[in-house]
Motif scaffolding. Sequence first.
Motif, PDB file in Angstrom:
ATOM      1  N   ALA A  43      20.364  -7.501   9.131  1.00 48.43           N
ATOM      2  CA  ALA A  43      20.927  -6.145   9.091  1.00 48.43           C
ATOM      3  C   ALA A  43      21.116  -5.678   7.655  1.00 48.43           C
ATOM      4  CB  ALA A  43      22.244  -6.096   9.845  1.00 48.43           C
ATOM      5  N   ASP A  44      21.507  -6.577   6.755  1.00 47.89           N
ATOM      6  CA  ASP A  44      21.679  -6.218   5.345  1.00 47.89           C
ATOM      7  C   ASP A  44      20.332  -5.948   4.677  1.00 47.89           C
ATOM      8  OD1 ASP A  44      24.431  -6.515   5.512  1.00 47.89           O
ATOM      9  OD2 ASP A  44      24.389  -8.607   4.877  1.00 47.89           O
ATOM     10  N   LEU A  45      19.284  -6.654   5.096  1.00 43.19           N
ATOM     11  CA  LEU A  45      17.954  -6.442   4.527  1.00 43.19           C
ATOM     12  C   LEU A  45      17.407  -5.069   4.900  1.00 43.19           C
ATOM     13  CD1 LEU A  45      16.375  -9.940   5.219  1.00 43.19           C
ATOM     14  CD2 LEU A  45      17.041  -9.029   2.993  1.00 43.19           C
ATOM     15  N   VAL A  46      17.633  -4.654   6.137  1.00 43.55           N
ATOM     16  CA  VAL A  46      17.113  -3.369   6.612  1.00 43.55           C
ATOM     17  C   VAL A  46      17.920  -2.202   6.025  1.00 43.55           C
ATOM     18  CG1 VAL A  46      16.687  -1.976   8.682  1.00 43.55           C
ATOM     19  CG2 VAL A  46      16.211  -4.412   8.703  1.00 43.55           C
ATOM     20  N   ASP A  47      19.139  -2.467   5.600  1.00 45.50           N
ATOM     21  CA  ASP A  47      20.035  -1.447   5.059  1.00 45.50           C
ATOM     22  C   ASP A  47      19.757  -1.206   3.572  1.00 45.50           C
ATOM     23  OD1 ASP A  47      22.113   0.389   4.852  1.00 45.50           O
ATOM     24  OD2 ASP A  47      23.629  -1.164   4.512  1.00 45.50           O
ATOM     25  N   GLY A  48      18.523  -0.849   3.236  1.00 47.99           N
ATOM     26  CA  GLY A  48      18.177  -0.521   1.855  1.00 47.99           C
ATOM     27  C   GLY A  48      17.604  -1.674   1.052  1.00 47.99           C
ATOM     28  N   GLY A  49      17.267  -2.787   1.691  1.00 44.88           N
ATOM     29  CA  GLY A  49      16.718  -3.935   0.977  1.00 44.88           C
ATOM     30  C   GLY A  49      15.222  -3.838   0.780  1.00 44.88           C
ATOM     31  N   SER A  50      14.713  -4.689  -0.105  1.00 45.32           N
ATOM     32  CA  SER A  50      13.281  -4.740  -0.396  1.00 45.32           C
ATOM     33  C   SER A  50      12.822  -6.187  -0.446  1.00 45.32           C
ATOM     34  CB  SER A  50      12.985  -4.102  -1.758  1.00 45.32           C
ATOM     35  OG  SER A  50      13.189  -2.713  -1.732  1.00 45.32           O
ATOM     36  N   LEU A  51      11.519  -6.382  -0.254  1.00 44.48           N
ATOM     37  CA  LEU A  51      10.889  -7.678  -0.443  1.00 44.48           C
ATOM     38  C   LEU A  51      10.294  -7.672  -1.848  1.00 44.48           C
ATOM     39  CD1 LEU A  51       9.759 -10.430   0.532  1.00 44.48           C
ATOM     40  CD2 LEU A  51       7.738  -9.175   1.261  1.00 44.48           C
ATOM     41  N   TYR A  52      10.789  -8.551  -2.712  1.00 39.50           N
ATOM     42  CA  TYR A  52      10.274  -8.690  -4.071  1.00 39.50           C
ATOM     43  C   TYR A  52       9.201  -9.769  -4.058  1.00 39.50           C
ATOM     44  CZ  TYR A  52      13.805  -5.631  -6.003  1.00 39.50           C
ATOM     45  OH  TYR A  52      14.564  -4.523  -6.304  1.00 39.50           O
ATOM     46  N   ARG A  53       8.064  -9.480  -4.700  1.00 35.27           N
ATOM     47  CA  ARG A  53       6.919 -10.382  -4.682  1.00 35.27           C
ATOM     48  C   ARG A  53       6.766 -11.075  -6.036  1.00 35.27           C
ATOM     49  NH1 ARG A  53       3.691 -10.240   0.262  1.00 35.27           N
ATOM     50  NH2 ARG A  53       3.987  -8.217   1.205  1.00 35.27           N
ATOM     51  N   VAL A  54       6.557 -12.405  -5.986  1.00 38.26           N
ATOM     52  CA  VAL A  54       6.361 -13.207  -7.196  1.00 38.26           C
ATOM     53  C   VAL A  54       4.888 -13.573  -7.281  1.00 38.26           C
ATOM     54  CG1 VAL A  54       7.005 -15.306  -8.424  1.00 38.26           C
ATOM     55  CG2 VAL A  54       8.687 -14.151  -6.976  1.00 38.26           C
ATOM     56  N   PHE A  55       4.234 -13.156  -8.373  1.00 36.41           N
ATOM     57  CA  PHE A  55       2.830 -13.454  -8.632  1.00 36.41           C
ATOM     58  C   PHE A  55       2.750 -14.391  -9.832  1.00 36.41           C
ATOM     59  CE2 PHE A  55       2.973  -9.302  -6.719  1.00 36.41           C
ATOM     60  CZ  PHE A  55       1.870  -9.230  -5.892  1.00 36.41           C
ATOM     61  N   LYS A  56       2.272 -15.608  -9.620  1.00 31.37           N
ATOM     62  CA  LYS A  56       2.085 -16.577 -10.709  1.00 31.37           C
ATOM     63  C   LYS A  56       3.325 -16.689 -11.602  1.00 31.37           C
ATOM     64  CE  LYS A  56      -2.867 -16.592 -10.876  1.00 31.37           C
ATOM     65  NZ  LYS A  56      -4.029 -16.728 -11.721  1.00 31.37           N
ATOM     66  N   GLY A  57       4.479 -16.802 -10.970  1.00 31.71           N
ATOM     67  CA  GLY A  57       5.716 -17.027 -11.709  1.00 31.71           C
ATOM     68  C   GLY A  57       6.402 -15.792 -12.259  1.00 31.71           C
ATOM     69  N   VAL A  58       5.933 -14.602 -11.871  1.00 32.93           N
ATOM     70  CA  VAL A  58       6.522 -13.361 -12.375  1.00 32.93           C
ATOM     71  C   VAL A  58       6.697 -12.373 -11.218  1.00 32.93           C
ATOM     72  CG1 VAL A  58       6.248 -11.442 -13.998  1.00 32.93           C
ATOM     73  CG2 VAL A  58       5.385 -13.691 -14.605  1.00 32.93           C
ATOM     74  N   ILE A  59       7.907 -11.802 -11.096  1.00 35.53           N
ATOM     75  CA  ILE A  59       8.142 -10.744 -10.107  1.00 35.53           C
ATOM     76  C   ILE A  59       7.489  -9.484 -10.646  1.00 35.53           C
ATOM     77  CG2 ILE A  59       9.861  -9.366  -8.879  1.00 35.53           C
ATOM     78  CD1 ILE A  59      11.886 -11.653  -9.428  1.00 35.53           C
ATOM     79  N   LEU A  60       6.579  -8.881  -9.857  1.00 38.48           N
ATOM     80  CA  LEU A  60       5.850  -7.696 -10.316  1.00 38.48           C
ATOM     81  C   LEU A  60       6.077  -6.456  -9.464  1.00 38.48           C
ATOM     82  CD1 LEU A  60       2.374  -9.227 -11.252  1.00 38.48           C
ATOM     83  CD2 LEU A  60       4.286  -8.654 -12.764  1.00 38.48           C
ATOM     84  N   CYS A  61       6.455  -6.630  -8.191  1.00 38.14           N
ATOM     85  CA  CYS A  61       6.616  -5.457  -7.343  1.00 38.14           C
ATOM     86  C   CYS A  61       7.604  -5.739  -6.220  1.00 38.14           C
ATOM     87  CB  CYS A  61       5.275  -4.985  -6.772  1.00 38.14           C
ATOM     88  SG  CYS A  61       4.564  -6.077  -5.527  1.00 38.14           S
ATOM     89  N   ARG A  62       7.958  -4.670  -5.546  1.00 35.73           N
ATOM     90  CA  ARG A  62       8.814  -4.776  -4.371  1.00 35.73           C
ATOM     91  C   ARG A  62       8.296  -3.803  -3.321  1.00 35.73           C
ATOM     92  NH1 ARG A  62      12.359  -0.596  -3.512  1.00 35.73           N
ATOM     93  NH2 ARG A  62      12.566   0.877  -5.223  1.00 35.73           N
ATOM     94  N   GLN A  63       8.634  -4.090  -2.058  1.00 29.82           N
ATOM     95  CA  GLN A  63       8.302  -3.188  -0.962  1.00 29.82           C
ATOM     96  C   GLN A  63       9.551  -3.036  -0.110  1.00 29.82           C
ATOM     97  OE1 GLN A  63       4.617  -5.654  -0.102  1.00 29.82           O
ATOM     98  NE2 GLN A  63       4.061  -3.680   0.787  1.00 29.82           N
ATOM     99  N   PRO A  64      10.004  -1.799   0.108  1.00 29.96           N
ATOM    100  CA  PRO A  64      11.183  -1.602   0.951  1.00 29.96           C
ATOM    101  C   PRO A  64      10.979  -2.187   2.349  1.00 29.96           C
ATOM    102  CG  PRO A  64      10.709   0.391  -0.272  1.00 29.96           C
ATOM    103  CD  PRO A  64       9.548  -0.546  -0.496  1.00 29.96           C
ATOM    104  N   ILE A  65      12.035  -2.821   2.868  1.00 31.88           N
ATOM    105  CA  ILE A  65      12.003  -3.432   4.196  1.00 31.88           C
ATOM    106  C   ILE A  65      12.384  -2.383   5.230  1.00 31.88           C
ATOM    107  CG2 ILE A  65      13.053  -5.181   5.691  1.00 31.88           C
ATOM    108  CD1 ILE A  65      13.422  -6.898   3.141  1.00 31.88           C
ATOM    109  N   LEU A  66      11.521  -2.184   6.225  1.00 33.70           N
ATOM    110  CA  LEU A  66      11.759  -1.183   7.266  1.00 33.70           C
ATOM    111  C   LEU A  66      12.349  -1.789   8.533  1.00 33.70           C
ATOM    112  CD1 LEU A  66       8.410   0.797   6.863  1.00 33.70           C
ATOM    113  CD2 LEU A  66      10.626   1.239   5.767  1.00 33.70           C
ATOM    114  N   ALA A  67      11.960  -3.035   8.859  1.00 34.00           N
ATOM    115  CA  ALA A  67      12.448  -3.681  10.081  1.00 34.00           C
ATOM    116  C   ALA A  67      12.297  -5.191   9.967  1.00 34.00           C
ATOM    117  CB  ALA A  67      11.683  -3.170  11.299  1.00 34.00           C
TER     118      ALA A  67
END
Length: 135
Positions: A43-67
């Motif tokens: 419920a906390d993830l869907v309430d404005g959270g995002s999935l942060y992606r780590v590429f080769k040891g570095v966080i480069l992007c995020r995608q908002p979580i819808l469900a």
Amino acid sequence: MALHMIKLCVGAATVEDLLEWQRTREPGGPWVMRTRQTPKRAADLVDGGSLYRVFKGVILCRQPILAVNTVGEGITARCEVTLDPTPVRVAPTPRRAFQGWRYLEPRDAPADLSIEAFGDIPTELARQLREAGAW
């Protein structure tokens, strides 16, 4: 209260690689990240959270979580996290390797990049600027 998730992006070296993989794998379909464990704080993830992606040891992007949904029952149960299809680039931030996914508190999440300020700079240049402390 918003809560984020962080996950390694194995098999893709850049955000562009991830986008190309999605285009060829599920063209036109929803962007779904599958994992074995359903988050207890979904419920906390869907309430404005995002999935942060780590590429080769570095966080480069995020995608908002819808469900966040659990599919199946018993030992065949799995979690499907539906994501916004447009990644948001963030300030390149080093992150050590880990397995699965982890929660990421908002205070620990990297800031979004301002396209107006930096334009669409190459990932490698962004990493070097971050390491040099210039960014």
